[in-house]
Design a protein around this motif. Sequence first.
Motif, PDB file in Angstrom:
ATOM      1  N   THR A  43       0.867  -1.172   0.000  1.00  0.00           N
ATOM      2  CA  THR A  43       0.000   0.000   0.000  1.00  0.00           C
ATOM      3  C   THR A  43       0.907   1.226   0.000  1.00  0.00           C
ATOM      4  OG1 THR A  43      -0.061   0.008   2.394  1.00  0.00           O
ATOM      5  CG2 THR A  43      -1.829  -1.164   1.276  1.00  0.00           C
ATOM      6  N   PRO A  44       0.428   2.351  -0.511  1.00  0.00           N
ATOM      7  CA  PRO A  44       1.262   3.548  -0.518  1.00  0.00           C
ATOM      8  C   PRO A  44       1.652   3.928   0.903  1.00  0.00           C
ATOM      9  CG  PRO A  44      -0.755   3.877  -1.773  1.00  0.00           C
ATOM     10  CD  PRO A  44      -0.894   2.573  -1.074  1.00  0.00           C
ATOM     11  N   ALA A  45       2.796   4.561   1.038  1.00  0.00           N
ATOM     12  CA  ALA A  45       3.335   4.898   2.353  1.00  0.00           C
ATOM     13  C   ALA A  45       2.343   5.717   3.170  1.00  0.00           C
ATOM     14  CB  ALA A  45       4.645   5.662   2.192  1.00  0.00           C
ATOM     15  N   HIS A  46       1.654   6.631   2.540  1.00  0.00           N
ATOM     16  CA  HIS A  46       0.793   7.497   3.331  1.00  0.00           C
ATOM     17  C   HIS A  46      -0.548   6.851   3.673  1.00  0.00           C
ATOM     18  CE1 HIS A  46      -0.485   8.755  -0.748  1.00  0.00           C
ATOM     19  NE2 HIS A  46      -1.650   8.827  -0.175  1.00  0.00           N
ATOM     20  N   SER A  47      -0.748   5.588   3.273  1.00  0.00           N
ATOM     21  CA  SER A  47      -2.005   4.954   3.652  1.00  0.00           C
ATOM     22  C   SER A  47      -2.065   4.724   5.161  1.00  0.00           C
ATOM     23  CB  SER A  47      -2.209   3.655   2.898  1.00  0.00           C
ATOM     24  OG  SER A  47      -1.350   2.666   3.407  1.00  0.00           O
ATOM     25  N   TRP A  48      -0.895   4.634   5.810  1.00  0.00           N
ATOM     26  CA  TRP A  48      -0.917   4.506   7.274  1.00  0.00           C
ATOM     27  C   TRP A  48      -1.530   5.756   7.905  1.00  0.00           C
ATOM     28  CZ3 TRP A  48      -1.755   2.397  11.495  1.00  0.00           C
ATOM     29  CH2 TRP A  48      -1.348   2.941  12.698  1.00  0.00           C
ATOM     30  N   LEU A  49      -1.313   6.921   7.284  1.00  0.00           N
ATOM     31  CA  LEU A  49      -1.953   8.141   7.765  1.00  0.00           C
ATOM     32  C   LEU A  49      -3.471   7.990   7.715  1.00  0.00           C
ATOM     33  CD1 LEU A  49      -0.070  11.226   6.308  1.00  0.00           C
ATOM     34  CD2 LEU A  49      -0.448  10.665   8.691  1.00  0.00           C
ATOM     35  N   ASN A  50      -3.941   7.357   6.623  1.00  0.00           N
ATOM     36  CA  ASN A  50      -5.383   7.137   6.501  1.00  0.00           C
ATOM     37  C   ASN A  50      -5.891   6.201   7.586  1.00  0.00           C
ATOM     38  OD1 ASN A  50      -7.584   5.286   4.622  1.00  0.00           O
ATOM     39  ND2 ASN A  50      -7.943   7.425   5.037  1.00  0.00           N
ATOM     40  N   GLU A  51      -5.090   5.147   7.879  1.00  0.00           N
ATOM     41  CA  GLU A  51      -5.485   4.232   8.956  1.00  0.00           C
ATOM     42  C   GLU A  51      -5.500   4.957  10.293  1.00  0.00           C
ATOM     43  OE1 GLU A  51      -3.688   0.322   9.226  1.00  0.00           O
ATOM     44  OE2 GLU A  51      -3.302   0.393   7.081  1.00  0.00           O
ATOM     45  N   LEU A  71      -1.733  17.217  14.554  1.00  0.00           N
ATOM     46  CA  LEU A  71      -2.252  17.924  13.377  1.00  0.00           C
ATOM     47  C   LEU A  71      -3.475  17.191  12.809  1.00  0.00           C
ATOM     48  CD1 LEU A  71      -1.941  20.211  11.285  1.00  0.00           C
ATOM     49  CD2 LEU A  71      -0.390  18.720  10.014  1.00  0.00           C
ATOM     50  N   LEU A  72      -3.408  15.864  12.754  1.00  0.00           N
ATOM     51  CA  LEU A  72      -4.556  15.080  12.261  1.00  0.00           C
ATOM     52  C   LEU A  72      -5.777  15.301  13.153  1.00  0.00           C
ATOM     53  CD1 LEU A  72      -2.937  11.639  11.267  1.00  0.00           C
ATOM     54  CD2 LEU A  72      -3.603  13.519   9.767  1.00  0.00           C
ATOM     55  N   GLU A  81      -6.082   8.095  10.740  1.00  0.00           N
ATOM     56  CA  GLU A  81      -7.286   8.929  10.759  1.00  0.00           C
ATOM     57  C   GLU A  81      -8.524   8.110  11.095  1.00  0.00           C
ATOM     58  OE1 GLU A  81      -7.094  10.885   6.853  1.00  0.00           O
ATOM     59  OE2 GLU A  81      -6.934  12.769   7.954  1.00  0.00           O
ATOM     60  N   THR A  82      -8.586   6.885  10.545  1.00  0.00           N
ATOM     61  CA  THR A  82      -9.709   6.010  10.849  1.00  0.00           C
ATOM     62  C   THR A  82      -9.739   5.677  12.343  1.00  0.00           C
ATOM     63  OG1 THR A  82      -9.489   5.089   8.640  1.00  0.00           O
ATOM     64  CG2 THR A  82     -10.827   3.838  10.189  1.00  0.00           C
ATOM     65  N   ARG A 100     -11.894   6.644  17.853  1.00  0.00           N
ATOM     66  CA  ARG A 100     -11.672   7.091  19.241  1.00  0.00           C
ATOM     67  C   ARG A 100     -12.504   8.334  19.565  1.00  0.00           C
ATOM     68  NH1 ARG A 100      -6.393   4.900  20.252  1.00  0.00           N
ATOM     69  NH2 ARG A 100      -6.801   2.693  19.912  1.00  0.00           N
ATOM     70  N   ALA A 101     -12.842   9.093  18.524  1.00  0.00           N
ATOM     71  CA  ALA A 101     -13.512  10.387  18.732  1.00  0.00           C
ATOM     72  C   ALA A 101     -14.798  10.240  19.523  1.00  0.00           C
ATOM     73  CB  ALA A 101     -13.792  11.048  17.389  1.00  0.00           C
TER      74      ALA A 101
END
Length: 207
Positions: free
Chosen positions: A108-116, A179-180, A118-119, A124-125
């Motif tokens: 998966t692209p490197a930044h997909s972990w950022l998406n995870e 930041l996220l 965020e999920t 948690r929100a």
Amino acid sequence: MSAPLPETMDWSKDGGLLPLIVQHAHDARVLMVGFANREALARTLETGEVHFWSRSKQRIWRKGESSGHVLKLVSIAPDCDRDALLCQALPAGPTCHRGTASCFDGETPAHSWLNELETLIDARASGDPAKSYVARLLAAPVARRAQKVGEEGLETALAAVSGDVDALRGEAADLVFHLLVLLRGQGLRFADVLGELAQRHREDMPG
Ligand SMILES: [Zn+2]
């Protein structure tokens, strides 16, 4: 959305079928590839849900019509010679019939972990602020989240100046995490930031 009108595509090859590549709108992961004829493209644009021409069923197929796992259209664009389509979509569930997110396995692209991440922050929100740091941050006024980003930004800068690369890595991770959370509190996702960067790149750095 700069949608290609079906009329501007080159339908002359392959019996009026064009390859349609679907990427996840948040992390650019390729979800699936199918074919679209003129009508499938028109229906995709009309309904905001991705439609294909099913070669096995020999009919228009709305992805998710039986599973409910539709692909919500975010954007769609032609390739250079207008005989293929690349579409960004948000999946309502697993895209593949095997129950996996993508029909393709592998990297998966490197930044997909950022998406995870965020999920995870999304999940948690809604948690108990007494137990979850993220829930506590999001329950607080925006000034609290903004303050955290300011603090972590300063700590990142100080770590860089000190020459301590390990500290810099750690502080930068804290900064990105906060930041996220700040973005989420204001209704933005990291994909929005990436979109802004991409647009600047197109506008400011031709060639
Ligand atoms: Zn599949």
